[in-house]
Design a protein around this motif. Sequence first.
Motif, PDB file in Angstrom:
ATOM      1  N   ASN A  43       0.933  -1.348   0.151  1.00  0.00           N
ATOM      2  CA  ASN A  43      -0.161   0.160   0.193  1.00  0.00           C
ATOM      3  C   ASN A  43       0.932   1.212  -0.129  1.00  0.00           C
ATOM      4  O   ASN A  43       0.333   2.417   0.242  1.00  0.00           O
ATOM      5  N   ARG A  44       2.100   1.066   0.044  1.00  0.00           N
ATOM      6  CA  ARG A  44       3.126   2.202  -0.391  1.00  0.00           C
ATOM      7  C   ARG A  44       3.002   3.339   1.018  1.00  0.00           C
ATOM      8  O   ARG A  44       2.799   4.451   0.782  1.00  0.00           O
ATOM      9  N   GLN A  45       2.831   2.691   2.188  1.00  0.00           N
ATOM     10  CA  GLN A  45       2.561   3.333   3.272  1.00  0.00           C
ATOM     11  C   GLN A  45       3.887   3.211   4.268  1.00  0.00           C
ATOM     12  O   GLN A  45       4.672   2.103   4.181  1.00  0.00           O
ATOM     13  N   SER A  46       4.119   4.168   5.230  1.00  0.00           N
ATOM     14  CA  SER A  46       4.912   4.180   6.212  1.00  0.00           C
ATOM     15  C   SER A  46       4.268   4.488   7.548  1.00  0.00           C
ATOM     16  O   SER A  46       3.761   5.489   7.567  1.00  0.00           O
ATOM     17  N   MET A  47       4.439   3.543   8.582  1.00  0.00           N
ATOM     18  CA  MET A  47       4.247   3.965   9.705  1.00  0.00           C
ATOM     19  C   MET A  47       4.935   2.924  10.797  1.00  0.00           C
ATOM     20  O   MET A  47       5.261   1.796  10.160  1.00  0.00           O
ATOM     21  N   PRO A  48       5.210   3.056  11.940  1.00  0.00           N
ATOM     22  CA  PRO A  48       5.722   2.215  12.850  1.00  0.00           C
ATOM     23  C   PRO A  48       4.886   1.024  13.259  1.00  0.00           C
ATOM     24  O   PRO A  48       3.497   0.888  12.982  1.00  0.00           O
TER      25      PRO A  48
END
Length: 105
Positions: A43-48
């Motif tokens: 999903n081309r996302q970034s989060m911890p």
Amino acid sequence: MEWRGIETESGQLLFHQGPYPDGTNNIGEFLAIVHALAWLEKNRQSMPIYSDSETALSWVRAKKCRTTLQQTEHNAELFRLIQRAETWLAEHQPGAQLLKWNTDA
């Protein structure tokens, strides 16, 4: 045993798997972390990514599920998923930050 990925700020359910018979909490946490890493990449996302299992976090960092659980006919699907997760980890360089969830807080 089952696992879910929840976006903590909104409470949105991102994914859910299971239930699976004869699993362990650490296996569930390991598979949830890898599922979250793959979900973020797809999903081309970034989060911890948070987990309350130090064991599962160490397995992900080592790219190997080091469970002592014996494979049976009841949990064979889990072992297939473990192999798939280990293969994914070997073939990808996840960029998400892996953090220990502070369960006490």
